[in-house]
Design a protein around this motif. Sequence first.
Motif, mmCIF file in Angstrom:
data_model
loop_
_atom_site.group_PDB
_atom_site.id
_atom_site.type_symbol
_atom_site.label_atom_id
_atom_site.label_comp_id
_atom_site.label_asym_id
_atom_site.label_seq_id
_atom_site.Cartn_x
_atom_site.Cartn_y
_atom_site.Cartn_z
ATOM 1 N N UNK A 1 1.320 -0.868 -0.030
ATOM 2 C CA UNK A 1 0.289 -0.183 0.045
ATOM 3 C C UNK A 1 0.221 1.290 -0.245
ATOM 4 N N UNK A 2 0.587 2.090 -1.220
ATOM 5 C CA UNK A 2 1.309 3.043 -1.142
ATOM 6 C C UNK A 2 0.990 4.045 -2.216
ATOM 7 N N UNK A 3 1.026 5.452 -1.932
ATOM 8 C CA UNK A 3 0.807 6.215 -2.668
ATOM 9 C C UNK A 3 1.739 7.414 -2.690
ATOM 10 N N UNK A 4 1.489 8.332 -4.641
ATOM 11 C CA UNK A 4 2.843 8.391 -4.877
ATOM 12 C C UNK A 4 3.347 9.705 -3.407
ATOM 13 N N UNK A 5 2.340 10.160 -2.573
ATOM 14 C CA UNK A 5 3.029 11.542 -2.189
ATOM 15 C C UNK A 5 1.663 11.261 -1.078
ATOM 16 N N UNK A 6 2.333 12.218 0.183
ATOM 17 C CA UNK A 6 0.904 11.543 1.557
ATOM 18 C C UNK A 6 1.333 13.054 2.194
ATOM 19 N N UNK A 7 -0.036 13.987 2.825
ATOM 20 C CA UNK A 7 -0.905 13.434 3.034
ATOM 21 C C UNK A 7 -1.737 13.520 1.765
ATOM 22 N N UNK A 8 -2.772 12.072 1.697
ATOM 23 C CA UNK A 8 -3.365 12.193 0.612
ATOM 24 C C UNK A 8 -5.303 12.362 1.554
ATOM 25 N N UNK A 9 -6.316 12.987 1.068
ATOM 26 C CA UNK A 9 -7.675 12.533 1.235
ATOM 27 C C UNK A 9 -8.528 12.418 0.014
ATOM 28 N N UNK A 10 -9.597 11.947 1.356
ATOM 29 C CA UNK A 10 -10.500 11.801 -0.398
ATOM 30 C C UNK A 10 -12.418 11.611 1.119
ATOM 31 N N UNK A 11 -12.482 12.180 0.247
ATOM 32 C CA UNK A 11 -14.069 12.341 0.359
ATOM 33 C C UNK A 11 -15.620 11.542 0.345
ATOM 34 N N UNK A 12 -16.572 11.508 0.949
ATOM 35 C CA UNK A 12 -17.780 11.119 0.365
ATOM 36 C C UNK A 12 -18.130 11.925 1.314
ATOM 37 N N UNK A 13 -18.988 12.737 0.271
ATOM 38 C CA UNK A 13 -20.037 13.929 0.507
ATOM 39 C C UNK A 13 -21.127 13.149 -0.339
ATOM 40 N N UNK A 14 -22.338 14.216 0.530
ATOM 41 C CA UNK A 14 -23.991 13.758 0.289
ATOM 42 C C UNK A 14 -24.493 14.157 -1.117
ATOM 43 N N UNK A 15 -23.420 14.827 -1.721
ATOM 44 C CA UNK A 15 -24.028 15.556 -3.093
ATOM 45 C C UNK A 15 -24.168 14.989 -4.545
ATOM 46 N N UNK A 16 -22.933 13.567 -4.493
ATOM 47 C CA UNK A 16 -22.946 12.548 -5.043
ATOM 48 C C UNK A 16 -23.342 11.548 -5.581
ATOM 49 N N UNK A 17 -23.882 11.187 -6.735
ATOM 50 C CA UNK A 17 -24.648 10.679 -6.990
ATOM 51 C C UNK A 17 -23.793 8.979 -6.620
ATOM 52 N N UNK A 18 -22.638 8.952 -7.386
ATOM 53 C CA UNK A 18 -21.770 7.919 -7.013
ATOM 54 C C UNK A 18 -20.723 7.816 -6.422
ATOM 55 N N UNK A 19 -20.321 6.581 -5.980
ATOM 56 C CA UNK A 19 -18.553 7.581 -5.212
ATOM 57 C C UNK A 19 -18.134 5.739 -5.723
ATOM 58 N N UNK A 20 -17.785 5.604 -7.541
ATOM 59 C CA UNK A 20 -16.922 4.465 -7.656
ATOM 60 C C UNK A 20 -15.755 5.441 -7.769
ATOM 61 N N UNK A 21 -15.806 6.191 -8.003
ATOM 62 C CA UNK A 21 -14.424 6.723 -7.256
ATOM 63 C C UNK A 21 -13.663 6.521 -6.306
ATOM 64 N N UNK A 22 -13.700 7.112 -5.171
ATOM 65 C CA UNK A 22 -13.906 7.276 -4.084
ATOM 66 C C UNK A 22 -13.897 6.342 -3.479
ATOM 67 N N UNK A 23 -14.611 5.610 -3.256
ATOM 68 C CA UNK A 23 -14.286 3.977 -3.477
ATOM 69 C C UNK A 23 -13.503 2.720 -3.474
ATOM 70 N N UNK A 24 -12.505 3.415 -5.190
ATOM 71 C CA UNK A 24 -11.803 3.155 -5.358
ATOM 72 C C UNK A 24 -10.380 3.523 -4.602
ATOM 73 N N UNK A 25 -10.584 5.062 -4.594
ATOM 74 C CA UNK A 25 -9.356 5.629 -4.142
ATOM 75 C C UNK A 25 -8.905 4.656 -2.089
ATOM 76 N N UNK A 26 -10.202 5.304 -1.886
ATOM 77 C CA UNK A 26 -9.721 4.325 -0.587
ATOM 78 C C UNK A 26 -9.354 2.758 -0.333
ATOM 79 N N UNK A 27 -10.013 1.904 -1.339
ATOM 80 C CA UNK A 27 -9.310 0.497 -1.366
ATOM 81 C C UNK A 27 -7.459 0.647 -1.563
ATOM 82 N N UNK A 28 -7.744 1.572 -2.373
ATOM 83 C CA UNK A 28 -5.360 1.786 -2.375
ATOM 84 C C UNK A 28 -4.634 2.406 -1.352
#
Length: 346
Positions: A1-28
Amino acid sequence: MRADRFPVATAITADRAHIDAEIAHLSALSPALSGGIDALQVDHRPIADDDRIPNILRDGTEEYLALLPGMLVQIVQGTVARDWLITAKASEDCVRLRIPFDGQATFSSPQDDIHDGQRFCTFIVQSAGTGLTGTYRRGTRYRFCSLEISRDYLESGLGFSLSDLPPMLSRLWRNREVSFGHIPLDRRTRLLAERLFNLDRRAAWRPVQAHMIGLELLKELFDAWTATAQAATGVQRLTPEEHDVLLRLGREVERRCPAPIALSEAVSFTGINRNKLQFMFKRMFGMSLQQYCTELRMRRALDLLNDAGLSIADVAERLGFSEATNFTAAFKKHFSVPPSAMRQGG
């Protein structure tokens, strides 16, 4: 589990219809998820690989801060819009420490399951390759923060050896197991966790502050975990049945709040003798039965003070105080400020 740089943030907000990108980012980023998501169910309907993932939130935010490789802070304040179930594998040995304030999530493995406890930190220990299912209920408002820490971060990032950590961790990781449990929370640790919710999301220093608070929380929780384990090896031993009945006692105290429950009533309720009950209650809840009743009463006071339609005398009456001055004195003793100052933002 590595990312290019840290810190890295991702957020799920209520205004999104779908969260595919956020779940993929979190999984990484997450050691507990990056071994692969085996199943997703939304409103009891399985989500196939080619399906869009609908948003989990009706309001609020679910935020993840990957501060360093192997250290993830989760801050959730929001209401779940749908029944939600996720099953995933850990990519490496890790431990999650969850401090709930509102809402109870459920976690399960093939061997066991656990519910969040309002007055505990829930620990979830996973070994590399093991799976875990988390379940959240529609319409429930969740407010919790959690730390997800990999073994590599503890050893390489912080320089700990396994002997420096709570003894259970080395045994579970060695045996490739999953395990759950509760760590008692004292008031100081809960107030420390509260600081994560109050960080300014726009501030450049926010990741640094979150890292510092996270490390302090980690120390407090590991110390409490180790002390609890050491107490369990003493003369006083708690059977699984006694553990369950003490949890029920805690729920009964919450149900009766603001009315306290006397020690003699607690003895009758649990069937545990007086001395053992006092010792074990403090070990499980991090405070005595009387302190726990007071803590709940003062937390109820905070909720009532948010109602601008209630005077301080009204709040005192609802909490069972004969005089408003008695309530003010008790509140100031507990929070170090009078209720009037707390209501004004003090």
